[in-house]
Each structure stands twice: as C-alpha cells, then as structure tokens.
Design a protein around this motif. Structure first.
Motif, PDB file in Angstrom:
ATOM      1  N   GLU A 103       0.859  -1.182   0.000  1.00 39.40           N
ATOM      2  CA  GLU A 103       0.000   0.000   0.000  1.00 39.40           C
ATOM      3  C   GLU A 103       0.896   1.234   0.000  1.00 39.40           C
ATOM      4  N   LEU A 104       0.748   2.050  -1.030  1.00 42.76           N
ATOM      5  CA  LEU A 104       1.577   3.242  -1.170  1.00 42.76           C
ATOM      6  C   LEU A 104       1.029   4.361  -0.286  1.00 42.76           C
ATOM      7  N   ASP A 105       1.864   4.830   0.640  1.00 40.78           N
ATOM      8  CA  ASP A 105       1.433   5.881   1.565  1.00 40.78           C
ATOM      9  C   ASP A 105       1.688   7.281   1.010  1.00 40.78           C
ATOM     10  N   SER A 106       2.896   7.519   0.512  1.00 43.60           N
ATOM     11  CA  SER A 106       3.239   8.853   0.037  1.00 43.60           C
ATOM     12  C   SER A 106       4.398   8.765  -0.946  1.00 43.60           C
ATOM     13  N   VAL A 107       4.519   9.815  -1.760  1.00 42.83           N
ATOM     14  CA  VAL A 107       5.613   9.935  -2.722  1.00 42.83           C
ATOM     15  C   VAL A 107       6.230  11.315  -2.530  1.00 42.83           C
ATOM     16  N   VAL A 108       7.527  11.341  -2.222  1.00 49.21           N
ATOM     17  CA  VAL A 108       8.180  12.600  -1.860  1.00 49.21           C
ATOM     18  C   VAL A 108       9.363  12.863  -2.792  1.00 49.21           C
ATOM     19  N   LEU A 109       9.344  14.029  -3.435  1.00 54.33           N
ATOM     20  CA  LEU A 109      10.462  14.486  -4.262  1.00 54.33           C
ATOM     21  C   LEU A 109      11.329  15.402  -3.406  1.00 54.33           C
ATOM     22  N   THR A 110      12.633  15.145  -3.404  1.00 49.61           N
ATOM     23  CA  THR A 110      13.555  15.914  -2.578  1.00 49.61           C
ATOM     24  C   THR A 110      14.764  16.363  -3.385  1.00 49.61           C
ATOM     25  N   ILE A 111      15.120  17.639  -3.270  1.00 46.99           N
ATOM     26  CA  ILE A 111      16.372  18.164  -3.821  1.00 46.99           C
ATOM     27  C   ILE A 111      16.920  19.157  -2.799  1.00 46.99           C
ATOM     28  N   PRO A 112      18.053  18.855  -2.153  1.00 47.09           N
ATOM     29  CA  PRO A 112      18.624  19.805  -1.194  1.00 47.09           C
ATOM     30  C   PRO A 112      19.025  21.113  -1.877  1.00 47.09           C
ATOM     31  N   TYR A 113      18.825  22.212  -1.164  1.00 46.45           N
ATOM     32  CA  TYR A 113      19.314  23.500  -1.628  1.00 46.45           C
ATOM     33  C   TYR A 113      20.769  23.677  -1.193  1.00 46.45           C
ATOM     34  N   PHE A 114      21.484  24.532  -1.882  1.00 45.72           N
ATOM     35  CA  PHE A 114      22.783  24.965  -1.391  1.00 45.72           C
ATOM     36  C   PHE A 114      22.532  25.942  -0.248  1.00 45.72           C
ATOM     37  N   SER A 115      23.160  25.709   0.900  1.00 50.32           N
ATOM     38  CA  SER A 115      22.915  26.556   2.057  1.00 50.32           C
ATOM     39  C   SER A 115      24.110  26.504   2.992  1.00 50.32           C
ATOM     40  N   HIS A 116      24.147  27.445   3.928  1.00 55.07           N
ATOM     41  CA  HIS A 116      25.157  27.399   4.986  1.00 55.07           C
ATOM     42  C   HIS A 116      24.519  27.822   6.297  1.00 55.07           C
ATOM     43  N   VAL A 117      25.124  27.386   7.401  1.00 53.41           N
ATOM     44  CA  VAL A 117      24.577  27.630   8.736  1.00 53.41           C
ATOM     45  C   VAL A 117      24.896  29.047   9.182  1.00 53.41           C
ATOM     46  N   ALA A 273      19.074  13.633  -3.350  1.00 53.68           N
ATOM     47  CA  ALA A 273      18.086  14.054  -4.343  1.00 53.68           C
ATOM     48  C   ALA A 273      17.407  12.837  -4.964  1.00 53.68           C
ATOM     49  N   GLY A 274      16.127  12.975  -5.267  1.00 54.08           N
ATOM     50  CA  GLY A 274      15.401  11.894  -5.921  1.00 54.08           C
ATOM     51  C   GLY A 274      13.946  11.878  -5.503  1.00 54.08           C
ATOM     52  N   ILE A 275      13.266  10.800  -5.883  1.00 51.50           N
ATOM     53  CA  ILE A 275      11.861  10.585  -5.536  1.00 51.50           C
ATOM     54  C   ILE A 275      11.770   9.284  -4.750  1.00 51.50           C
ATOM     55  N   ILE A 276      11.200   9.369  -3.563  1.00 54.97           N
ATOM     56  CA  ILE A 276      11.067   8.171  -2.721  1.00 54.97           C
ATOM     57  C   ILE A 276       9.601   7.812  -2.575  1.00 54.97           C
ATOM     58  N   LEU A 277       9.295   6.541  -2.877  1.00 60.50           N
ATOM     59  CA  LEU A 277       7.956   5.993  -2.687  1.00 60.50           C
ATOM     60  C   LEU A 277       7.938   5.300  -1.324  1.00 60.50           C
ATOM     61  N   TYR A 278       7.148   5.826  -0.393  1.00 57.89           N
ATOM     62  CA  TYR A 278       6.999   5.213   0.928  1.00 57.89           C
ATOM     63  C   TYR A 278       5.751   4.329   0.904  1.00 57.89           C
ATOM     64  N   TYR A 279       5.941   3.054   1.252  1.00 55.51           N
ATOM     65  CA  TYR A 279       4.812   2.136   1.191  1.00 55.51           C
ATOM     66  C   TYR A 279       4.894   1.130   2.336  1.00 55.51           C
ATOM     67  N   ARG A 280       3.803   0.440   2.538  1.00 55.76           N
ATOM     68  CA  ARG A 280       3.734  -0.631   3.542  1.00 55.76           C
ATOM     69  C   ARG A 280       3.398  -1.937   2.840  1.00 55.76           C
ATOM     70  N   SER A 281       3.997  -2.992   3.330  1.00 53.79           N
ATOM     71  CA  SER A 281       3.616  -4.319   2.854  1.00 53.79           C
ATOM     72  C   SER A 281       3.545  -5.250   4.061  1.00 53.79           C
ATOM     73  N   ASN A 302       7.179  -0.937   7.138  1.00 51.60           N
ATOM     74  CA  ASN A 302       7.384   0.254   6.332  1.00 51.60           C
ATOM     75  C   ASN A 302       8.580   0.058   5.401  1.00 51.60           C
ATOM     76  N   LYS A 303       8.381   0.369   4.141  1.00 52.04           N
ATOM     77  CA  LYS A 303       9.444   0.221   3.151  1.00 52.04           C
ATOM     78  C   LYS A 303       9.487   1.446   2.246  1.00 52.04           C
ATOM     79  N   SER A 304      10.525   1.512   1.440  1.00 53.93           N
ATOM     80  CA  SER A 304      10.635   2.627   0.497  1.00 53.93           C
ATOM     81  C   SER A 304      11.343   2.173  -0.765  1.00 53.93           C
TER      82      SER A 304
END
Length: 523
Positions: A103-117, A273-281, A302-304
């Motif tokens: 069962e697919l719970d969520s799909v998250v696209l992530t790309i970190p920004y360039f940043s500094h503290v 960076a990428g797209i992660i499919l979070y799902y349960r089986s 929980n799997k991805s």
C-alpha cells in the motif's frame, strides 16, 4: 549542502606540464629580475587597439552541466529569464519486489538547496541561509510527466557520439506532455527553514531527522501506484533501458507570477536528491512484534523505493534579449550574452593577417612584466542586477583556458577552491557600500606568448561565471551567422549579469584598456 563543497567534487583538474625557455638574451620574460637595473628602461604601453562586440547567444548545450537552474529571474536590463528542467529517472533497483499487499502511503520528491549555517539556537534549531538563490518572489512550479524520450547517444551518428541537447527544447517537451500533473504550486518559493522529518523504521520505530533546507514536494500517490507499484514483475521495470522507455521523462516547469520571481541552482545528482515511494507491505509476524501471541499472522512493515534523477538532465531557457547600447559590454548567464574581444585589432597594411601594431610590438622584443585588462562596471545599468563576483576570459577560437589560468600562482596549478585564480581572474572590486567598481583580468602569460613566442592572437570570449573552476565547455547551437562554437559551462549555470564599459565608451577614464608593463634594454 554548501555550493563550495559541491564544486570541489565536480571540478575537473587538468594537469599541464610547462617548460620555460630563456630567451637568447638570457633574461626572463615575466616577472623579470632586471626591472629597474642599470642598462634597462621600464615602461607602460596602454594604447593597444581593442575591438569588442556583444553576442546574443544562440541556444546552448545544457545536458552536460554539473548543476541545473530552475525558476524565473527578472532584471531591468536583460528582462525575464525562465529556466525549466527535463530529466530521465533511474530506478535504485531494477525488477523490484514490493512485497505482500503493498500500500503506497506517500511519494516525496527531494532536492537539497545549497545553504550554509548562520547560527544554532538554544532550542536546537539551526538557522540557515540559502546560497545560489536569485530573487525572492514566488513562481508557479509544476511537475509533469512528458513522453519526450531522451537519448544518451545521438541516433544521427549511429549512436557513436553522445547526444547534445540544447536550451531551446521546451516546445518538444511540452508537445509530448501526457496530461499527468504530479505536483502544482501556484505560489512556490524556496524556503531556508530547517526541515524536521520523521523517518519511518521497518516496524514501529521512528527516527527524527533534522535536515538542511531542501525542496520537498509530495507527488501524486495515485500516479505512482499505477505507474510503479502495480507494475511489479512487468518487463517495464526489468531493466533501466526498459524503464526509461516506459517512464520517459519528468518535467519541472517554472512559470512567472507577475513581473518578478526566483531562480535556484540545484544539484539533481546529490545523494539525497530523488523521488522516494513510501509504502507498507505485509510480512509474517514470526517474532510476534505486535505482542499478540500469534507468530503466524501478517503485520505491516514500512518500506521505500527510490527513483534517482538522470543520467540525462536538460535545462531549458526562455530568455528575453537586451537592447545593446553603443560602448557597453553586456554579460548574462544562461542562454544569455557575452562579449567577443580582439586585441591589437588595428590596420593590417601589408595584408599578412597580423596588424601593424602587433608587428611593431613583436619587433620591440619587450620583457613583459605584467599585462592586464580592467573592465569597469557601468553603474548606470546596475539597479536591480545581482552582480556576479567573477567574470571569465577564455580563448574563444580554441574554446580553451588562457595560459594565465593554469599559472595562477607562479609555477603552480590553481587550487581546487571556489576562490582560486584570484591573481588571473580578480574578483569584483567593490566600493564601501558594496557596489561593484571593476574586474581585473591579468593576462601576462598570454600577452607574452602572443608578442614574444608569436602564438596566434586569438579572439577572447568574456562571460560571467558561477564558479571559475568549471572549465568544461557547452556547445552553442550553430545557426546561420553564429560566430561562437562553445562557451564555458560555468556561465550557463548562473542567471547573474553585468554591464561593463567597452573600449569605445564615452567615459574615457573607464574605457577598456590593455596595460602592458615592460622592460627593454637601453640603446
């Protein structure tokens, strides 16, 4: 993720061996120790004839870039520049198995920004500042599926040469849209906020993660369920080649809201960076993890599953053209504009292809102590412009760095930092209020080679650059009348711009001049 660290990873080092040959008079031609000694005269030559023209660039190659621009950037001189991205997707694992009753719970696209503290607060929160984000107004951002197929190799060469994709690809991409909208935000802007994420464990355990700022978008669950999860065991997921023909491309479309916007420099190859499919089986609860005393029942885990961007990624540009005014040099990144400079460009009365001035200078047999070009910023045009810290001068005819680039420090290769080559490509000189005054480019070795080693007096290309360490080139689409073959890739990944005084500027004190400091024996 800081842009400096990323540049250290993506910069290519070219080792060059130099041999120095003393001239027949047994004195050095650069940095000579004979300056001011008896029997020698020193002088300054600053009357070199220079011609410079502006070049509004044709579409540029963008599938060979280490980083990609996304967004809309507007300034009062160059107008609006829109950058979108189309990319292949790659499975982290081919022929995936999603388990029992996924069962697919969520799909998250992530790309970190360039940043500094900036600081860490007593609450534990980290305050960040975003790097390489230009502008601060919202844009419309859409993530769409396109059926446009991106080749790795050029079919017109029987797939023997790598495919080149140019920045004018938007019509082809959009004519192949499938109609599947995976994400849409009519008021998107990059946020510098720290991201707190709950990372689901395999069972009930969860980890709290504090992450640096990043683009984090929730995509359509229904689309990825039918496109990926429901295709388990199908040939479309059996190999990367099959998958890329099945799920051809993902399109990041940026659109302007009003007359402003913001643009981001992104690293789609970054590890996070990428797209992660979070799902349960479901699995058999052999260890009785739920404590119900039954070791034969099924429990959720929980799997991805991850999709990476690339390998082929293309930036498309939609760029307005500036109105060039006489006496100024217009530099703009992306599919922008550059200057083409000819030194010693005066008359050639004998028709041998070498100007009379250059022949005179070669006959003078000067010892070249220093040679430089100073480009003054025309502040009449700078209101609203994000000034670049560096500009980049290169051998336009051969699409190569100048000799001074490698010899940034005497006899040493330039160091691998974003601040390298500060002797050759001097950073922007600013006044007390931070406004740009001038750029200085030292070309002592180049001028010595032209005058004393009779190397070809090549045309010079002048561009803005995101980072002086990126010395690779991007091809320019060869349209009718094109007089530029390649431009430095570092100029394609910045929207920054500047206007400089040229050699024919009305203000004589700020005209572009070549200054040659020399030594010669007394007669």
């Amino acid at each position: 993720m800081t842009i400096k660290n990323t540049m250290l990873k993506i910069t290519t080092v070219v080792a060059v061996v130099f041999s120095f040959v003393a001239c027949e008079d047994d004195f050095e031609t650069i940095g000579s120790g004979v300056i001011g000694e008896p029997g020698f005269n020193t002088g300054l030559y600053e009357d070199a004839e220079i011609s410079a023209i502006n070049n509004d660039l044709a579409p540029v190659q963008t599938n060979n870039l280490p980083l990609n621009l996304l967004g809309v950037y507007t300034d009062p001189v160059f107008g609006s520049q829109k950058a979108s991205i189309v990319t292949q997707l790659s499975m982290a694992q081919t022929n995936p198995s999603f388990g029992n009753q996924p069962e697919l719970d969520s799909v998250v696209l992530t790309i970190p920004y360039f940043s500094h503290v900036l600081e860490t607060l007593q609450t534990g929160e980290t305050v960040y500042k975003l790097d390489s984000v230009y502008g601060n107004s919202a844009i419309k951002l859409s993530i769409l599926e396109s059926n446009y197929f991106l080749n790795n190799y050029d079919p017109s060469t029987d797939f023997e040469q790598a495919q080149k994709y140019y920045s004018n690809l938007t019509p082809q991409i959009e004519s192949n849209l499938t109609g599947n909208v995976l994400y849409q935000n009519d008021n998107f802007r990059p946020s510098p906020a720290e991201l707190i994420e709950i990372n689901p464990g395999a069972t009930a355990n969860r980890d709290t993660l504090r992450l640096a700022p990043r683009m984090r978008l929730k995509l359509s669950v229904d689309f990825f369920k039918s496109k990926i999860i429901d295709m388990e065991g199908a040939p479309e997921l059996a190999s990367q080649a099959n998958f890329r023909n099945y799920f051809r491309s993902l399109y990041f479309k940026a659109e302007q809201i009003g007359n402003k916007g913001s643009m981001m420099l992104l690293n789609l190859a970054e590890v996070d960076a990428g797209i992660i499919l979070y799902y349960r089986s479901k699995i058999v609860d052999a260890t009785d993890s739920d404590g119900d005393g039954d070791t034969t029942d099924l429990v959720d885990v929980n799997k991805s599953f991850k999709l990476n961007f690339g390998p082929t990624k293309v930036t498309t540009f939609d760029q307005e053209s500036p109105q060039f005014t006489e006496g100024n040099l217009y530099l703009k990144g992306g599919e922008g504009s550059m200057a083409i400079i000819d030194l010693f460009s005066g008359a050639d009365t004998d028709g041998d292809g070498v100007s009379d001035e250059l022949e005179f200078l070669r006959d003078s047999e000067w010892l070249i102590n220093e040679a430089n070009l100073t480009f003054y910023v025309n502040r009449n045009f700078m209101t609203g412009l994000d000034e670049p810290e560096r500009i980049y001068l290169y051998d336009l005819d051969n699409s190569a760095i100048l000799a001074d680039y490698v010899l940034d420090d005497p006899g040493q290769l330039n160091s691998l930092t974003s601040t390298s080559n500060e002797n050759h490509l001097v950073p922007l000189k600013r006044d007390e209020s931070g406004k740009g005054i001038s750029y200085k480019v030292n070309i002592t070795d180049h001028i010595n080679n032209v005058l004393n080693n009779e190397e070809t007096n090549v045309r010079l290309g002048l561009v803005v650059t995101q980072n002086v360490n990126i010395v690779g080139n991007s091809a320019v689409l060869q349209t009718e009348g094109a007089n530029v073959q390649k431009i430095p890739a570092g100029s394609v990944i910045t929207p920054q711009a500047t206007v400089l005084y040229g050699p024919n500027a009305e203000d004589a004190d700020k005209r572009l001049k070549l200054k040659i400091y020399y030594t010669e024996p007394k007669n």
